[in-house]
Design an enzyme around this catalytic site. Sequence first.
Site, PDB file in Angstrom:
ATOM      1  N   TRP A 159       3.183  -5.305  -3.574  1.00 25.76           N
ATOM      2  CA  TRP A 159       3.322  -5.171  -2.122  1.00 25.76           C
ATOM      3  C   TRP A 159       2.903  -6.513  -1.523  1.00 25.76           C
ATOM      4  O   TRP A 159       1.804  -6.995  -1.829  1.00 25.76           O
ATOM      5  CB  TRP A 159       2.400  -4.038  -1.660  1.00 25.76           C
ATOM      6  CG  TRP A 159       2.340  -3.772  -0.195  1.00 25.76           C
ATOM      7  CD1 TRP A 159       3.394  -3.574   0.647  1.00 25.76           C
ATOM      8  CD2 TRP A 159       1.155  -3.636   0.605  1.00 25.76           C
ATOM      9  NE1 TRP A 159       2.930  -3.321   1.908  1.00 25.76           N
ATOM     10  CE2 TRP A 159       1.574  -3.357   1.917  1.00 25.76           C
ATOM     11  CE3 TRP A 159      -0.215  -3.722   0.332  1.00 25.76           C
ATOM     12  CZ2 TRP A 159       0.676  -3.158   2.961  1.00 25.76           C
ATOM     13  CZ3 TRP A 159      -1.109  -3.521   1.368  1.00 25.76           C
ATOM     14  CH2 TRP A 159      -0.668  -3.245   2.664  1.00 25.76           C
ATOM     15  N   ASP A 240      -5.458   0.653  -5.907  1.00 28.10           N
ATOM     16  CA  ASP A 240      -4.866   0.842  -4.593  1.00 28.10           C
ATOM     17  C   ASP A 240      -4.029   2.119  -4.689  1.00 28.10           C
ATOM     18  O   ASP A 240      -3.016   2.161  -5.382  1.00 28.10           O
ATOM     19  CB  ASP A 240      -3.988  -0.368  -4.232  1.00 28.10           C
ATOM     20  CG  ASP A 240      -3.392  -0.229  -2.842  1.00 28.10           C
ATOM     21  OD1 ASP A 240      -3.601   0.817  -2.201  1.00 28.10           O
ATOM     22  OD2 ASP A 240      -2.705  -1.171  -2.402  1.00 28.10           O
ATOM     23  N   LYS A 276       1.014   7.762   4.092  1.00 29.28           N
ATOM     24  CA  LYS A 276       2.246   8.349   3.537  1.00 29.28           C
ATOM     25  C   LYS A 276       2.052   9.827   3.222  1.00 29.28           C
ATOM     26  O   LYS A 276       2.874  10.652   3.601  1.00 29.28           O
ATOM     27  CB  LYS A 276       2.648   7.635   2.241  1.00 29.28           C
ATOM     28  CG  LYS A 276       2.318   6.157   2.197  1.00 29.28           C
ATOM     29  CD  LYS A 276       3.342   5.321   2.893  1.00 29.28           C
ATOM     30  CE  LYS A 276       2.885   3.869   2.913  1.00 29.28           C
ATOM     31  NZ  LYS A 276       3.864   2.948   3.372  1.00 29.28           N
TER      32      LYS A 276
HETATM   33  C1  PLP Z   1       0.763  -0.624  -2.353  1.00 27.28           C
HETATM   34  C2  PLP Z   1       0.342  -0.402  -0.947  1.00 27.28           C
HETATM   35  N1  PLP Z   1      -0.942  -0.505  -0.646  1.00 27.28           N
HETATM   36  C3  PLP Z   1      -1.376  -0.311   0.612  1.00 27.28           C
HETATM   37  C4  PLP Z   1      -0.510  -0.007   1.623  1.00 27.28           C
HETATM   38  C5  PLP Z   1      -1.122   0.165   2.961  1.00 27.28           C
HETATM   39  O1  PLP Z   1      -0.607   1.052   3.816  1.00 27.28           O
HETATM   40  P1  PLP Z   1      -1.418   1.560   5.086  1.00 27.28           P
HETATM   41  O2  PLP Z   1      -2.286   0.439   5.536  1.00 27.28           O
HETATM   42  O3  PLP Z   1      -0.361   1.895   6.063  1.00 27.28           O
HETATM   43  O4  PLP Z   1      -2.201   2.723   4.624  1.00 27.28           O
HETATM   44  C6  PLP Z   1       0.857   0.094   1.367  1.00 27.28           C
HETATM   45  C7  PLP Z   1       1.833   0.363   2.425  1.00 27.28           C
HETATM   46  O5  PLP Z   1       3.006   0.142   2.356  1.00 27.28           O
HETATM   47  C8  PLP Z   1       1.289  -0.103   0.036  1.00 27.28           C
HETATM   48  O6  PLP Z   1       2.574   0.007  -0.298  1.00 27.28           O
END
Ligand code: PLP
Length: 426
Positions: A159, A240, A276
């Site tokens: 990401w 993560d 999500k």
């Molecule tokens: C691998 C990964 N980590 C962390 C996040 C963080 O998402 P959020 O800050 O919206 O919880 C995302 C969002 O796309 C992700 O794909």
Amino acid sequence: MLSLSKKLVKSAGIRSLATAQRSMSSAVPDFWKDVEEAPRDPILGVTEKFLADQNPDKMNLGVGAYRDDDGNPVVLQCVREAEKQIMGNKFMEYLPMGGFKEFCDHSIKLAYGDDNSLVKANKIAAVQSLSGTGSCRLMADFMKKFKPGAKVYITVPTWSNHHNIWGDAGVEKETFRYYKPETRGLDFDGMMEDIAAAEGGSFFLLHACAHNPTGVDPTADQWKEVSKLMREKGHFPFFDMAYQGFASGDCVKDAQAIDIFLKDGHMVGCSQSYAKNMGLYGQRIGCFSLTCNSEEEKTAVESQMKRIARATYSNPPLHGALLVSTVLGDPALKALWYDEVKGMADRIIGMRSSLRENLEKVSGDKWQHVTDQIGMFCFTGMTPEQVDAIYEKSIYMTRNGRISMAGVTTKNVERLAKAIIEVTST
Ligand SMILES: Cc1ncc(COP(=O)(O)O)c(C=O)c1O
């Protein structure tokens, strides 16, 4: 009453107004003249293109947010019920620096297991965070402060924001092999070699499940081997976990990697996000946790997490924490949530089969990786040039060839498959 300029003249002891104005204008430097425009975010840039397109059949397969089969955003029923329960809540005070304790208690049980011995022994330091991004940033800042000089190893690819987060926190980054373009699957041997070659005591940023952007996860047996090797090398696994429940439809199964590492005696860290799996994207609600060796250590570590939070945003927002703890604290709502997560995961799994079927119908080739991959994303193997060509058909995805499967529906899957074949076979 004296005007502002006259007051300035007086206080500065300057003889004439004209002199004062002259010296004021020459004394104002342009503070931001060297600031250059930041590069466009690769994911959010796709949304901008999509919004500018007037075609009514346009598809946004860029951003990783769940959509129903009509392409609409979804508010989960369990969240609507929780909203009803907290409606009229009069508590609008600041939360403490570490957030809502009840929320953190539920979150660590979800990540580490209800019966986990570390949870029971109060050895997990945890704070509420600004969703998954905020958790990762707290971890990066924590590393920088308490393990200065340690490197973080990041999968290739990952990401894209992982690079921003650890880079901006000033942590030295390295990468390790993860994805094999030839097989569109896991580069297990490359990964093991890179883990073995890394300096002992390094930090590894692992995607607990539903790897973004590849959709490629190690099997349970492969995780066991990774865990064993990382234990031998004394590395630190940081998970993560932005998609718990989204990969298999089962929140417990999706946390299996953490469980495997804990059974091997690792100290681990975890970033959780409810964006999500509970559809709470804009509520910015997540949890950052680190396992510790004693209750005293837990108290010290948690106090330092709070210290970082204090200097960064003081304390986290209330509403999302109330929603999540209402859902997780009520057995009926929790059961409903599990069903709804499974429903979202199953729709995505169904769309993978349908996309593969439609691709194979048109091209006659094998597109097995579409169904082998898991979670929200499909790494198609399309080149950036092929992605540029598919933009001409009003289909938007990131230039690395990643499709958000959540944007694929029974109505657009056939057109998508045809378009992919057209741009990949020229
Ligand atoms: C691998 C990964 N980590 C962390 C996040 C963080 O998402 P959020 O800050 O919206 O919880 C995302 C969002 O796309 C992700 O794909």
